[in-house]
Design a protein around this motif. Sequence first.
Motif, PDB file in Angstrom:
ATOM      1  N   GLY A 142      15.189   8.691   1.113  1.00 19.26           N
ATOM      2  CA  GLY A 142      14.391   8.171   2.226  1.00 19.26           C
ATOM      3  C   GLY A 142      12.899   8.436   2.070  1.00 19.26           C
ATOM      4  O   GLY A 142      12.101   8.079   2.941  1.00 19.26           O
ATOM      5  N   LEU A 143      12.508   9.040   0.937  1.00 22.07           N
ATOM      6  CA  LEU A 143      11.121   9.534   0.806  1.00 22.07           C
ATOM      7  C   LEU A 143      10.056   8.494   1.143  1.00 22.07           C
ATOM      8  O   LEU A 143       9.202   8.734   1.990  1.00 22.07           O
ATOM      9  CB  LEU A 143      10.902  10.092  -0.601  1.00 22.07           C
ATOM     10  N   ILE A 144      10.093   7.334   0.503  1.00 24.48           N
ATOM     11  CA  ILE A 144       8.979   6.414   0.746  1.00 24.48           C
ATOM     12  C   ILE A 144       9.027   5.820   2.144  1.00 24.48           C
ATOM     13  O   ILE A 144       8.012   5.492   2.721  1.00 24.48           O
ATOM     14  CB  ILE A 144       8.894   5.277  -0.298  1.00 24.48           C
ATOM     15  N   PHE A 145      10.257   5.701   2.684  1.00 23.23           N
ATOM     16  CA  PHE A 145      10.364   5.108   4.019  1.00 23.23           C
ATOM     17  C   PHE A 145       9.895   6.069   5.108  1.00 23.23           C
ATOM     18  O   PHE A 145       9.637   5.671   6.228  1.00 23.23           O
ATOM     19  CB  PHE A 145      11.813   4.666   4.277  1.00 23.23           C
ATOM     20  N   GLN A 146       9.820   7.330   4.765  1.00 23.64           N
ATOM     21  CA  GLN A 146       9.373   8.300   5.756  1.00 23.64           C
ATOM     22  C   GLN A 146       7.922   8.714   5.559  1.00 23.64           C
ATOM     23  O   GLN A 146       7.388   9.472   6.350  1.00 23.64           O
ATOM     24  CB  GLN A 146      10.277   9.535   5.712  1.00 23.64           C
ATOM     25  N   THR A 147       7.308   8.234   4.472  1.00 23.83           N
ATOM     26  CA  THR A 147       5.913   8.622   4.239  1.00 23.83           C
ATOM     27  C   THR A 147       4.961   7.429   4.376  1.00 23.83           C
ATOM     28  O   THR A 147       3.961   7.524   5.081  1.00 23.83           O
ATOM     29  CB  THR A 147       5.739   9.204   2.824  1.00 23.83           C
ATOM     30  N   LEU A 148       5.280   6.301   3.721  1.00 20.35           N
ATOM     31  CA  LEU A 148       4.337   5.178   3.740  1.00 20.35           C
ATOM     32  C   LEU A 148       4.045   4.664   5.155  1.00 20.35           C
ATOM     33  O   LEU A 148       2.885   4.347   5.456  1.00 20.35           O
ATOM     34  CB  LEU A 148       4.829   4.049   2.833  1.00 20.35           C
ATOM     35  N   PRO A 149       5.040   4.576   6.068  1.00 20.74           N
ATOM     36  CA  PRO A 149       4.707   4.097   7.414  1.00 20.74           C
ATOM     37  C   PRO A 149       3.646   4.971   8.097  1.00 20.74           C
ATOM     38  O   PRO A 149       2.833   4.461   8.872  1.00 20.74           O
ATOM     39  CB  PRO A 149       6.037   4.169   8.159  1.00 20.74           C
ATOM     40  N   VAL A 150       3.626   6.258   7.785  1.00 16.57           N
ATOM     41  CA  VAL A 150       2.602   7.131   8.375  1.00 16.57           C
ATOM     42  C   VAL A 150       1.224   6.664   7.907  1.00 16.57           C
ATOM     43  O   VAL A 150       0.271   6.579   8.679  1.00 16.57           O
ATOM     44  CB  VAL A 150       2.826   8.605   7.972  1.00 16.57           C
ATOM     45  N   ALA A 151       1.141   6.348   6.593  1.00 15.73           N
ATOM     46  CA  ALA A 151      -0.137   5.885   6.048  1.00 15.73           C
ATOM     47  C   ALA A 151      -0.555   4.570   6.687  1.00 15.73           C
ATOM     48  O   ALA A 151      -1.704   4.423   7.130  1.00 15.73           O
ATOM     49  CB  ALA A 151      -0.023   5.718   4.533  1.00 15.73           C
ATOM     50  N   PHE A 152       0.372   3.626   6.750  1.00 15.75           N
ATOM     51  CA  PHE A 152       0.019   2.328   7.331  1.00 15.75           C
ATOM     52  C   PHE A 152      -0.362   2.478   8.804  1.00 15.75           C
ATOM     53  O   PHE A 152      -1.239   1.777   9.303  1.00 15.75           O
ATOM     54  CB  PHE A 152       1.180   1.341   7.181  1.00 15.75           C
ATOM     55  N   GLY A 153       0.320   3.387   9.498  1.00 15.83           N
ATOM     56  CA  GLY A 153       0.051   3.586  10.928  1.00 15.83           C
ATOM     57  C   GLY A 153      -1.363   4.064  11.193  1.00 15.83           C
ATOM     58  O   GLY A 153      -1.878   3.913  12.305  1.00 15.83           O
ATOM     59  N   GLN A 154      -1.984   4.655  10.168  1.00 10.40           N
ATOM     60  CA  GLN A 154      -3.331   5.192  10.379  1.00 10.40           C
ATOM     61  C   GLN A 154      -4.427   4.311   9.809  1.00 10.40           C
ATOM     62  O   GLN A 154      -5.603   4.609   9.951  1.00 10.40           O
ATOM     63  CB  GLN A 154      -3.400   6.593   9.768  1.00 10.40           C
ATOM     64  N   MET A 155      -4.026   3.206   9.159  1.00 10.11           N
ATOM     65  CA  MET A 155      -5.029   2.314   8.548  1.00 10.11           C
ATOM     66  C   MET A 155      -5.441   1.241   9.515  1.00 10.11           C
ATOM     67  O   MET A 155      -4.637   0.833  10.338  1.00 10.11           O
ATOM     68  CB  MET A 155      -4.372   1.561   7.403  1.00 10.11           C
ATOM     69  N   PRO A 156      -6.656   0.731   9.358  1.00 12.28           N
ATOM     70  CA  PRO A 156      -6.992  -0.464  10.138  1.00 12.28           C
ATOM     71  C   PRO A 156      -6.120  -1.635   9.680  1.00 12.28           C
ATOM     72  O   PRO A 156      -5.845  -1.748   8.481  1.00 12.28           O
ATOM     73  CB  PRO A 156      -8.472  -0.721   9.807  1.00 12.28           C
ATOM     74  N   ALA A 157      -5.651  -2.426  10.601  1.00 15.52           N
ATOM     75  CA  ALA A 157      -4.749  -3.567  10.313  1.00 15.52           C
ATOM     76  C   ALA A 157      -3.483  -3.108   9.591  1.00 15.52           C
ATOM     77  O   ALA A 157      -2.869  -3.848   8.837  1.00 15.52           O
ATOM     78  CB  ALA A 157      -5.452  -4.655   9.498  1.00 15.52           C
ATOM     79  N   GLY A 158      -3.101  -1.859   9.854  1.00 14.59           N
ATOM     80  CA  GLY A 158      -1.966  -1.258   9.141  1.00 14.59           C
ATOM     81  C   GLY A 158      -0.661  -2.007   9.358  1.00 14.59           C
ATOM     82  O   GLY A 158       0.185  -2.043   8.449  1.00 14.59           O
ATOM     83  N   ALA A 159      -0.475  -2.597  10.534  1.00 13.89           N
ATOM     84  CA  ALA A 159       0.785  -3.299  10.804  1.00 13.89           C
ATOM     85  C   ALA A 159       0.935  -4.474   9.843  1.00 13.89           C
ATOM     86  O   ALA A 159       1.998  -4.685   9.251  1.00 13.89           O
ATOM     87  CB  ALA A 159       0.832  -3.765  12.249  1.00 13.89           C
ATOM     88  N   THR A 160      -0.144  -5.222   9.656  1.00 12.00           N
ATOM     89  CA  THR A 160      -0.103  -6.382   8.765  1.00 12.00           C
ATOM     90  C   THR A 160      -0.009  -5.939   7.311  1.00 12.00           C
ATOM     91  O   THR A 160       0.814  -6.449   6.537  1.00 12.00           O
ATOM     92  CB  THR A 160      -1.388  -7.219   8.939  1.00 12.00           C
TER      93      THR A 160
END
Length: 452
Positions: A292-310
């Motif tokens: 589950g490593l990438i699924f539990q880490t990358l969303p954190v990164a995207f959640g903090q980026m501008p336009a992270g959802a897209t």
Amino acid sequence: MTDARRVHTQWSSRMAFILAASGSAIGLGNIWKFPYLTGDNGGGAFVLVYLLCVAALGVPIMMAETMLGRRGRQSPINTMLALADEAKASPLWHYVGWVGVLAGFLILSYYSVIAGWAMAYIPKMSSGMFSHSDAAKAGEVFRELQGSSQLQFIWHTLFMTATMAIVSMGVSAGLEKWTRYLMPLLFVMLILLDGYAMTTGGFGQGIAFLFKPDFSRLGGEGVLAAMGQAFFSLGLGMGAIMVYGSYLPSHVSIARASLFVAAADTIVALLAGVAIFPIVFANHLAPTMGEGLIFQTLPVAFGQMPAGATVGALFFLLMFFAAITSSIALIEPAVAWLSENRGMSRSAAAFWSGAACWLIGLGTIFSFNDWAGYTWFGKNFFELIDFLTSDLMLPVGGVLVAVFAGWIMRPADSEAELEMGAGSGYRVWQFLIRYIAPAGVGLVFLRAVGVI
Ligand code: PHE
């Protein structure tokens, strides 16, 4: 040679082969599997052994497999039969092709489940649910997906259906064009994530984890996993590259194409590692959290980026694309054999092989929930299939290819087919394939069972 050899279709160009082979190599193995295996096996030492295996075993075996495919010009099973005949060797060699078909099947069965996770994350990301979320929330979302056999069932079915649909349309249908644009885009996305990783505060620790080898943290089974991952990631030892080689026009440099594909594959894996471990350490997560490593880490990164959802949704879309170009390669040896030997249409062959993979894949889904308690040798269903294929079947398949190309085939034939010119290139290849490949794989096996 046979009729099949004459009528067999060919790639339009060298570029088309490189695109297809990179499509097969670059996939979940790079983005999903390499990071979590590195995390599970202590970091730098694992990465170093992995890189050594890619260079010393992977590249020469990739050349050998491509070369056999181009010379045989049929499905791996028939190619091995034809080449064994040409070399006056035992027809038993065609079992190498069978090992490949079986390994491809088994790998695709779980590959489809994990690709389904990537698909599930496309709508999850775009919904904005990870906006400013922390690692705890990302973990919760992942566990919910992994715990639900129904949800995974739907995504696994969707992915398998997509694979079957594309395979039934034939070799070059449209995909080459897409690969040309989408692979570089995936590359750009990983660089973007690496840029984010630099800002997390965990960057130094992440890089040290990846690149500072500490051999006290790598056991025998870790060494085996590193070698298995090299075969898995390059897509070797199961006939996929042999099939692609069979479509390769003559006079294309196999050595250069193989080097290019191996380099691209390795760079993508390393870029993924560099993106993920800083996030792991910055959020005080354990690198050893497994599949589950990438699924539990990358969303954190995207959640903090501008336009992270897209951006996040696009990332998982690209991951899905990378997975599908690999899944096509995994199923192709079976489809090629069914259509050559059983007179099936491509669509029927794609359907029946896909259906079989789909069925076995259910075992992987259940291994994360209802069957989580069932283990064999300490491994659940998914881990067992993965171990049997990546760590055993692919290296064995690869060594058999090496032995055949190095010892059984007449050197005059392999030299003619590889066309490496007058330099020492051919000799180096021959040495690696005759001695280093069998000895390397043998030593890793002995180390894994504790003999050395
Ligand atoms: N190389 C692919 C990946 O890394 C998986 C694969 C294995 C494809 C074996 C073809 C053959 O995702």
